[in-house]
Design a protein around this motif. Structure first.
Motif, short mmCIF file in Angstrom:
data_model
loop_
_atom_site.label_atom_id
_atom_site.label_comp_id
_atom_site.label_asym_id
_atom_site.label_seq_id
_atom_site.Cartn_x
_atom_site.Cartn_y
_atom_site.Cartn_z
N SER A 234 0.84 -1.20 0.00
CA SER A 234 0.00 0.00 0.00
C SER A 234 0.87 1.25 0.00
O SER A 234 0.66 2.18 -0.78
CB SER A 234 -0.92 0.00 1.23
OG SER A 234 -1.84 -1.07 1.18
N VAL A 235 1.86 1.27 0.87
CA VAL A 235 2.80 2.40 0.92
C VAL A 235 3.61 2.49 -0.37
O VAL A 235 3.91 3.57 -0.87
CB VAL A 235 3.74 2.25 2.14
CG1 VAL A 235 4.91 3.22 2.06
CG2 VAL A 235 2.95 2.47 3.43
N GLY A 236 3.93 1.32 -0.94
CA GLY A 236 4.71 1.29 -2.17
C GLY A 236 4.01 1.90 -3.37
O GLY A 236 4.65 2.18 -4.39
N GLY A 237 2.70 2.14 -3.27
CA GLY A 237 1.97 2.77 -4.37
C GLY A 237 2.30 4.24 -4.53
O GLY A 237 2.00 4.84 -5.58
N PHE A 238 2.92 4.83 -3.52
CA PHE A 238 3.35 6.22 -3.62
C PHE A 238 4.80 6.26 -4.11
O PHE A 238 5.39 5.23 -4.40
CB PHE A 238 3.22 6.90 -2.26
CG PHE A 238 1.84 6.77 -1.66
CD1 PHE A 238 0.78 7.51 -2.16
CD2 PHE A 238 1.59 5.88 -0.62
CE1 PHE A 238 -0.50 7.38 -1.64
CE2 PHE A 238 0.32 5.74 -0.07
CZ PHE A 238 -0.72 6.49 -0.59
#
Length: 368
Positions: free
Chosen positions: A317-321
């Motif tokens: 989820s964080v990696g989507g930024f």
């Protein structure tokens, strides 16, 4: 020569993917039929259908009408940006982040044509919003859907697990949005009148949109796409001709390049020795890997190396930024609003937000 240079600047992601594909084929040659098999057919058909439907709805004048209605209810830049961010995040929890972009970005483009407002900043925060909002539910994005099924937990348990991260990132995004946009009143021209809406065409396109999304969700994107192409082709054939065909090519290359990278022996060896059984390790590896191969393939690849699905969900989820390929929704946002300088402006906003999300996500992972 100038047209070539202009094309390279405009299609930087496409060029990078082509170069990466050539390099991968030189290092680890694969048959072309194997490369073609890496392309997710359902995703490509869904994206194509959504592009056509969005263009058809845009041609009815509905987006311009929605922009006028919104401008007459929100009277400041900051207020308008926050409303669009919340709207995009809310839609992404039930319609997926990609579909939410197809609904919100055209409205943002119509608004920018009416008032002096930075479309680059607006599209950037909307892209962040759909990534942040989609974290909450299994329906929000493909990696969530995959991890939900893999985890075996209930819908409610999944939402409960992801709620702290969603709240923290949305709070941070709202603060960021308030900082990026001024509180000054919007300067709406006196002669700015809403163009007439072709209500019959809008009703047909909206009905088709719902039918298509339902069919795509049931994994019948091919049937849905065929229906869309036939019916839109008979009534608004320009909607098919004028879609962004290069976006489809970019996505096809994304699947080939990113899945080729994920299949490299060195990548699998690194995952094996990364101690992914420890939640914080799983979180950081998932977040960083997403920056290289995107969060959907990262979730699929790493799931077999760890039993802490919660930490993995937080990480992807964080990696989507951060870098644009962290989430395919980022690329869609930039392609839907092809404004000069958007690529770099997006990263000026997204990379610092990734650092913030990484810190927040790591802290929350400790309490999972």
């Amino acid at each position: 020569m100038r047209p070539v240079i202009a094309f390279i600047k405009r299609e930087a992601v496409l060029i990078v993917l082509l170069v990466a594909l050539i390099a991968l084929q030189a290092a680890h040659p694969q048959p072309w039929h194997a490369l073609a098999g890496m392309i997710d057919r359902e995703t490509m058909l869904t994206l194509g259908g959504l592009l056509v439907l969005t263009k058809a709805i845009e041609q009815t004048g509905a987006m311009n009408w929605a922009a006028h209605r919104l401008l007459h209810r929100v009277h400041s830049e900051r207020g308008l940006a926050i409303v669009l961010v919340l709207f995009a995040a809310g839609l992404s929890t039930v319609l997926t982040n990609d579909v939410a972009l197809f609904a919100v970005i055209p409205v943002a483009i119509s608004i920018q044509k009416l008032v002096e407002m930075s479309l680059r900043r607006l599209v950037s925060v909307i892209a962040l919003a759909v990534n942040a909002g989609s974290i909450l539910t299994p329906l929000g994005n493909p990696q969530n859907l995959f991890l939900w099924h893999a985890s075996g937990v209930s819908f409610g348990a999944f939402v409960w697990t992801l709620t702290p991260l969603t709240i923290a990132l949305m709070a941070g995004l709202l603060v960021l949005t308030a900082m990026l946009f001024k509180s000054c009143a919007l300067d709406i021209p006196d002669d700015a009148q809403s163009a007439p809406v072709d209500r019959a065409a809008l009703a047909r396109a909206a009905t088709l949109f719902v039918i298509f999304v339902v069919l795509a969700d049931l994994h019948h994107a091919a049937i849905g796409c065929a229906i869309v192409l036939v019916l839109i082709g008979l009534t608004r054939w320009r909607a098919i001709v004028e879609i962004d065909w290069l976006l489809l090519l970019v996505f096809a290359l994304m699947f080939v390049v990113l899945r080729s990278v994920a299949n490299l022996p060195i990548v699998h060896d690194a995952c094996t020795h990364a101690n992914l059984g420890e939640p914080l390790h799983a979180f950081f590896v998932a977040a960083i890997t997403s920056q290289v191969i995107s969060n959907v393939p990262a979730a699929i690849m790493l799931e077999s190396f760890t039993k802490t699905w919660q930490a993995l969900a937080y990480g992807v989820s964080v990696g989507g930024f951060g870098w644009c390929i962290g989430s395919l929704a980022n690329l869609i946002a930039m392609r839907l609003a092809p404004v000069k300088g958007l690529f770099w402006r997006f990263h000026v906003v997204s990379v610092p937000f990734f650092v913030f999300a990484l810190v927040v996500g790591a802290w929350l992972t400790r309490w999972i």
